[in-house]
Design a protein around this motif. Structure first.
Motif, mmCIF file in Angstrom:
data_model
loop_
_atom_site.group_PDB
_atom_site.id
_atom_site.type_symbol
_atom_site.label_atom_id
_atom_site.label_comp_id
_atom_site.label_asym_id
_atom_site.label_seq_id
_atom_site.Cartn_x
_atom_site.Cartn_y
_atom_site.Cartn_z
ATOM 1 N N LEU A 116 1.361 -0.961 -0.326
ATOM 2 C CA LEU A 116 -0.198 0.546 -0.139
ATOM 3 C C LEU A 116 1.296 1.393 0.072
ATOM 4 N N VAL A 117 2.166 1.465 -0.075
ATOM 5 C CA VAL A 117 3.117 2.228 -0.074
ATOM 6 C C VAL A 117 3.931 2.201 -0.870
ATOM 7 N N VAL A 118 3.491 1.659 -2.073
ATOM 8 C CA VAL A 118 4.233 1.355 -3.559
ATOM 9 C C VAL A 118 4.182 3.057 -3.947
ATOM 10 N N LEU A 119 3.651 4.068 -4.128
ATOM 11 C CA LEU A 119 3.119 5.174 -4.413
ATOM 12 C C LEU A 119 3.544 6.354 -3.004
ATOM 13 N N PRO A 120 4.270 6.950 -2.995
ATOM 14 C CA PRO A 120 4.736 7.613 -1.507
ATOM 15 C C PRO A 120 3.489 8.960 -1.319
ATOM 16 N N GLU A 121 3.397 9.329 -2.675
ATOM 17 C CA GLU A 121 2.065 10.285 -2.340
ATOM 18 C C GLU A 121 0.394 10.292 -2.778
ATOM 19 N N GLY A 122 0.475 8.219 -1.977
ATOM 20 C CA GLY A 122 -1.054 7.387 -2.589
ATOM 21 C C GLY A 122 -1.036 6.623 -2.073
ATOM 22 N N GLY A 123 -2.102 6.233 -1.787
ATOM 23 C CA GLY A 123 -2.953 5.477 -0.505
ATOM 24 C C GLY A 123 -3.181 5.639 0.926
ATOM 25 N N PRO A 124 -3.145 5.087 1.414
ATOM 26 C CA PRO A 124 -3.731 5.017 2.871
ATOM 27 C C PRO A 124 -2.431 5.972 3.980
#
Length: 251
Positions: A161-169
């Motif tokens: 869920l953290v693969v995109l630093p500025e996306g996801g929870p």
């Protein structure tokens, strides 16, 4: 005694007009051609004078718009400290709040970008291995104060869920907190600051003189296993910010 260079004479004239309230903060200056005609110099002389005053914070260049009288602006204090990492909060926002500013940023993320040789060396991976690259423009009260380009090994966060630093929870809470969310504990960071001049693109984004002075910080976060998990190039304009390092003392 040698005669004052023309661009310094024009810089003094522009300062005088601002001091005499011919132009007020926020006003757009006439074109370089018009100023040059009034003062009997060429446009290149006016350009050098304006760039000097931009570096001193008297004027402000706005890409595609022109040159303006700068609003009164105090340098922002940027504290580099282990204490800046707070649970579930952006370190930059916390830094800005501590000095009475509102912090925000704009970002763009590209996944599976091949690692250049220097980035690969910093991350301990092979050149060309895929990385997640994120570019940032940080703002204090809406004005740019810092640029950053961050690189993370793609295989570290792929499928999480953290693969995109500025996306996801877990967006926008900083590297330490994001990595903790996937069970990676960051033990320390290494920063290498050095002075240099801004590139043309950096100067345009930061609203400073071309080739104005910046502090370039190469930062790398390491896990408690000793693996580099993120590296970034941080660019801070000297005219707008002062950098302070806070060093904890263990007793």
């Amino acid at each position: 005694m040698s005669e004052q260079p023309p661009y310094l004479r024009i810089a003094d004239e522009l300062r005088r007009r601002i001091a005499d309230h011919v132009w007020e903060p926020g006003d757009r200056l006439p074109s370089r051609a018009q100023i040059g005609q009034e003062c009997g110099v060429g446009e290149n002389v006016v350009r050098r004078a304006q760039e000097l005053l931009i570096s001193h914070g008297v004027l402000e260049g706005r890409a595609g718009s022109g040159t303006y009288v700068a609003e009164p602006r105090q340098r922002v204090r940027v504290v580099r400290s282990s204490a800046r990492e707070q649970p579930a909060e952006s370190p930059f926002r916390a830094d800005m709040r501590a000095v009475g500013r509102q912090g925000d940023w704009e970002s763009r993320t590209d996944a599976k970008v091949p690692a250049p040789a220097d980035i690969a060396a910093r991350l301990g991976i092979s050149e060309g291995e895929p990385c997640v690259r994120t570019t940032y423009e940080y703002l204090a009260d809406g004005k740019p104060v810092q640029l950053s380009t961050s690189w993370e090994p793609y295989d570290l966060t792929a499928g999480t869920l953290v693969v995109l630093p500025e996306g996801g929870p877990h967006a926008g809470i900083g590297v330490v907190n994001r990595m903790a969310a996937i069970g990676v504990t960051i033990s320390h960071a290494v920063e290498q600051p050095e002075p240099r001049t801004a590139t043309a693109e950096e100067a345009s984004l930061l609203g400073i003189q071309k080739a104005g002075l910046v502090t370039h910080i190469r930062r790398t976060y390491y896990s408690d296993q000793g693996r580099p998990v993120e590296t970034a190039d941080i660019v801070v304009p000297v005219a707008h910010c002062e950098i302070v390092y806070e060093i904890p003392i263990n007793r």
